[in-house]
Design a protein around this motif. Structure first.
Motif, PDB file in Angstrom:
ATOM      1  N   LEU A 196      24.554  16.135 -32.143  1.00  0.00           N
ATOM      2  CA  LEU A 196      25.055  16.759 -30.920  1.00  0.00           C
ATOM      3  C   LEU A 196      24.203  16.366 -29.710  1.00  0.00           C
ATOM      4  O   LEU A 196      24.733  16.022 -28.647  1.00  0.00           O
ATOM      5  CB  LEU A 196      25.081  18.282 -31.076  1.00  0.00           C
ATOM      6  CG  LEU A 196      25.723  19.071 -29.950  1.00  0.00           C
ATOM      7  CD1 LEU A 196      27.192  18.694 -29.808  1.00  0.00           C
ATOM      8  CD2 LEU A 196      25.591  20.558 -30.213  1.00  0.00           C
ATOM      9  N   GLY A 197      22.895  16.385 -29.870  1.00  0.00           N
ATOM     10  CA  GLY A 197      21.999  16.004 -28.773  1.00  0.00           C
ATOM     11  C   GLY A 197      22.169  14.557 -28.373  1.00  0.00           C
ATOM     12  O   GLY A 197      22.223  14.226 -27.185  1.00  0.00           O
ATOM     13  N   GLY A 198      22.260  13.679 -29.359  1.00  0.00           N
ATOM     14  CA  GLY A 198      22.469  12.267 -29.063  1.00  0.00           C
ATOM     15  C   GLY A 198      23.794  12.017 -28.371  1.00  0.00           C
ATOM     16  O   GLY A 198      23.895  11.169 -27.475  1.00  0.00           O
ATOM     17  N   ALA A 199      24.819  12.765 -28.760  1.00  0.00           N
ATOM     18  CA  ALA A 199      26.129  12.609 -28.116  1.00  0.00           C
ATOM     19  C   ALA A 199      26.066  13.031 -26.648  1.00  0.00           C
ATOM     20  O   ALA A 199      26.613  12.343 -25.778  1.00  0.00           O
ATOM     21  CB  ALA A 199      27.173  13.431 -28.862  1.00  0.00           C
ATOM     22  N   PHE A 200      25.399  14.138 -26.367  1.00  0.00           N
ATOM     23  CA  PHE A 200      25.291  14.592 -24.980  1.00  0.00           C
ATOM     24  C   PHE A 200      24.486  13.610 -24.121  1.00  0.00           C
ATOM     25  O   PHE A 200      24.842  13.331 -22.983  1.00  0.00           O
ATOM     26  CB  PHE A 200      24.664  15.989 -24.900  1.00  0.00           C
ATOM     27  CG  PHE A 200      25.646  17.102 -25.168  1.00  0.00           C
ATOM     28  CD1 PHE A 200      26.854  17.176 -24.506  1.00  0.00           C
ATOM     29  CD2 PHE A 200      25.344  18.088 -26.090  1.00  0.00           C
ATOM     30  CE1 PHE A 200      27.750  18.192 -24.749  1.00  0.00           C
ATOM     31  CE2 PHE A 200      26.230  19.118 -26.343  1.00  0.00           C
ATOM     32  CZ  PHE A 200      27.441  19.172 -25.667  1.00  0.00           C
ATOM     33  N   VAL A 201      23.409  13.091 -24.671  1.00  0.00           N
ATOM     34  CA  VAL A 201      22.607  12.114 -23.929  1.00  0.00           C
ATOM     35  C   VAL A 201      23.419  10.845 -23.685  1.00  0.00           C
ATOM     36  O   VAL A 201      23.401  10.284 -22.579  1.00  0.00           O
ATOM     37  CB  VAL A 201      21.284  11.806 -24.671  1.00  0.00           C
ATOM     38  CG1 VAL A 201      20.571  10.624 -24.047  1.00  0.00           C
ATOM     39  CG2 VAL A 201      20.380  13.035 -24.668  1.00  0.00           C
TER      40      VAL A 201
ATOM     41  N   ARG B  52      18.995  19.878 -27.251  1.00  0.00           N
ATOM     42  CA  ARG B  52      19.570  19.878 -28.602  1.00  0.00           C
ATOM     43  C   ARG B  52      18.776  18.952 -29.524  1.00  0.00           C
ATOM     44  O   ARG B  52      18.606  19.263 -30.699  1.00  0.00           O
ATOM     45  CB  ARG B  52      21.037  19.454 -28.586  1.00  0.00           C
ATOM     46  CG  ARG B  52      21.985  20.378 -27.864  1.00  0.00           C
ATOM     47  CD  ARG B  52      22.175  21.703 -28.591  1.00  0.00           C
ATOM     48  NE  ARG B  52      21.241  22.682 -28.045  1.00  0.00           N
ATOM     49  CZ  ARG B  52      20.774  23.749 -28.674  1.00  0.00           C
ATOM     50  NH1 ARG B  52      21.119  24.009 -29.890  1.00  0.00           N
ATOM     51  NH2 ARG B  52      19.932  24.570 -28.090  1.00  0.00           N
ATOM     52  N   LEU B  53      18.308  17.808 -29.005  1.00  0.00           N
ATOM     53  CA  LEU B  53      17.486  16.905 -29.817  1.00  0.00           C
ATOM     54  C   LEU B  53      16.186  17.580 -30.237  1.00  0.00           C
ATOM     55  O   LEU B  53      15.749  17.453 -31.388  1.00  0.00           O
ATOM     56  CB  LEU B  53      17.194  15.615 -29.050  1.00  0.00           C
ATOM     57  CG  LEU B  53      18.344  14.611 -28.931  1.00  0.00           C
ATOM     58  CD1 LEU B  53      17.959  13.492 -27.974  1.00  0.00           C
ATOM     59  CD2 LEU B  53      18.702  14.055 -30.295  1.00  0.00           C
ATOM     60  N   ILE B  54      15.568  18.288 -29.308  1.00  0.00           N
ATOM     61  CA  ILE B  54      14.311  18.987 -29.627  1.00  0.00           C
ATOM     62  C   ILE B  54      14.563  20.096 -30.634  1.00  0.00           C
ATOM     63  O   ILE B  54      13.730  20.359 -31.505  1.00  0.00           O
ATOM     64  CB  ILE B  54      13.677  19.539 -28.329  1.00  0.00           C
ATOM     65  CG1 ILE B  54      13.194  18.371 -27.461  1.00  0.00           C
ATOM     66  CG2 ILE B  54      12.532  20.490 -28.635  1.00  0.00           C
ATOM     67  CD1 ILE B  54      12.728  18.773 -26.089  1.00  0.00           C
ATOM     68  N   ALA B  55      15.739  20.735 -30.540  1.00  0.00           N
ATOM     69  CA  ALA B  55      16.071  21.821 -31.474  1.00  0.00           C
ATOM     70  C   ALA B  55      16.436  21.304 -32.861  1.00  0.00           C
ATOM     71  O   ALA B  55      16.633  22.095 -33.780  1.00  0.00           O
ATOM     72  CB  ALA B  55      17.218  22.653 -30.905  1.00  0.00           C
TER      73      ALA B  55
ATOM     74  N   PRO C  74      22.621  17.690 -15.953  1.00  0.00           N
ATOM     75  CA  PRO C  74      22.674  18.857 -16.862  1.00  0.00           C
ATOM     76  C   PRO C  74      23.139  18.500 -18.273  1.00  0.00           C
ATOM     77  O   PRO C  74      22.641  19.058 -19.258  1.00  0.00           O
ATOM     78  CB  PRO C  74      23.682  19.792 -16.183  1.00  0.00           C
ATOM     79  CG  PRO C  74      23.664  19.398 -14.758  1.00  0.00           C
ATOM     80  CD  PRO C  74      23.399  17.929 -14.742  1.00  0.00           C
ATOM     81  N   ILE C  75      24.067  17.560 -18.383  1.00  0.00           N
ATOM     82  CA  ILE C  75      24.524  17.144 -19.706  1.00  0.00           C
ATOM     83  C   ILE C  75      23.391  16.443 -20.451  1.00  0.00           C
ATOM     84  O   ILE C  75      23.175  16.683 -21.645  1.00  0.00           O
ATOM     85  CB  ILE C  75      25.764  16.232 -19.578  1.00  0.00           C
ATOM     86  CG1 ILE C  75      26.930  17.029 -19.001  1.00  0.00           C
ATOM     87  CG2 ILE C  75      26.139  15.635 -20.927  1.00  0.00           C
ATOM     88  CD1 ILE C  75      28.123  16.190 -18.640  1.00  0.00           C
ATOM     89  N   GLY C  76      22.660  15.590 -19.743  1.00  0.00           N
ATOM     90  CA  GLY C  76      21.527  14.909 -20.367  1.00  0.00           C
ATOM     91  C   GLY C  76      20.429  15.873 -20.779  1.00  0.00           C
ATOM     92  O   GLY C  76      19.845  15.741 -21.865  1.00  0.00           O
ATOM     93  N   LEU C  77      20.156  16.859 -19.945  1.00  0.00           N
ATOM     94  CA  LEU C  77      19.129  17.853 -20.295  1.00  0.00           C
ATOM     95  C   LEU C  77      19.563  18.706 -21.478  1.00  0.00           C
ATOM     96  O   LEU C  77      18.738  19.055 -22.328  1.00  0.00           O
ATOM     97  CB  LEU C  77      18.818  18.731 -19.088  1.00  0.00           C
ATOM     98  CG  LEU C  77      18.074  18.028 -17.950  1.00  0.00           C
ATOM     99  CD1 LEU C  77      17.936  18.955 -16.747  1.00  0.00           C
ATOM    100  CD2 LEU C  77      16.722  17.564 -18.412  1.00  0.00           C
ATOM    101  N   LEU C  78      20.845  19.037 -21.544  1.00  0.00           N
ATOM    102  CA  LEU C  78      21.353  19.769 -22.695  1.00  0.00           C
ATOM    103  C   LEU C  78      21.191  18.925 -23.960  1.00  0.00           C
ATOM    104  O   LEU C  78      20.810  19.435 -25.024  1.00  0.00           O
ATOM    105  CB  LEU C  78      22.819  20.137 -22.493  1.00  0.00           C
ATOM    106  CG  LEU C  78      23.504  20.847 -23.660  1.00  0.00           C
ATOM    107  CD1 LEU C  78      22.865  22.205 -23.913  1.00  0.00           C
ATOM    108  CD2 LEU C  78      24.986  20.990 -23.392  1.00  0.00           C
ATOM    109  N   GLY C  79      21.454  17.638 -23.840  1.00  0.00           N
ATOM    110  CA  GLY C  79      21.274  16.748 -24.982  1.00  0.00           C
ATOM    111  C   GLY C  79      19.834  16.682 -25.440  1.00  0.00           C
ATOM    112  O   GLY C  79      19.553  16.704 -26.648  1.00  0.00           O
ATOM    113  N   ILE C  80      18.920  16.603 -24.498  1.00  0.00           N
ATOM    114  CA  ILE C  80      17.491  16.570 -24.853  1.00  0.00           C
ATOM    115  C   ILE C  80      17.078  17.888 -25.509  1.00  0.00           C
ATOM    116  O   ILE C  80      16.329  17.898 -26.495  1.00  0.00           O
ATOM    117  CB  ILE C  80      16.638  16.265 -23.608  1.00  0.00           C
ATOM    118  CG1 ILE C  80      16.892  14.822 -23.163  1.00  0.00           C
ATOM    119  CG2 ILE C  80      15.159  16.496 -23.885  1.00  0.00           C
ATOM    120  CD1 ILE C  80      16.273  14.472 -21.828  1.00  0.00           C
TER     121      ILE C  80
END
Length: 81
Positions: A36-41, A28-31, A20-26
């Motif tokens: 923030l997205g890179g940090a979550f990934v 955020r990257l798409i958005a 779920p953390i990785g999907l949230l990061g992806i």
């Protein structure tokens, strides 16, 4: 890398939290929120890699037991080599 039953269950438990953390990061990257997205990934990837490579106090007795069993119990295949 051979995984035993407990290792497989432990990996699955780690993935339950990391995916779920990785999907949230992806997401955020798409958005467009690259930092923030890179940090979550990165956090998700580190969760899985640290679980595989980090030695915890629980791992020490298990690895010691594997070494003792490996030296005491030899199979016929081990003796032929």
């Amino acid at each position: 890398m051979k995984l035993g039953i407990l290792d497989t269950v432990s990996l699955a438990a780690t993935l339950v939290f990391a995916l779920p953390i990785g999907l949230l990061g992806i997401e955020r990257l798409i958005a467009g929120q690259t930092l923030l997205g890179g940090a979550f990934v990165a956090i998700a990837v580190l969760m899985v890699f640290l679980r595989e490579w980090l030695t915890t106090p629980e791992d020490i007795p298990a690895s010691a037991a594997k070494k003792v069993v490996g030296t005491v119990a030899k199979t016929d295949d081990d003796e032929k080599e």
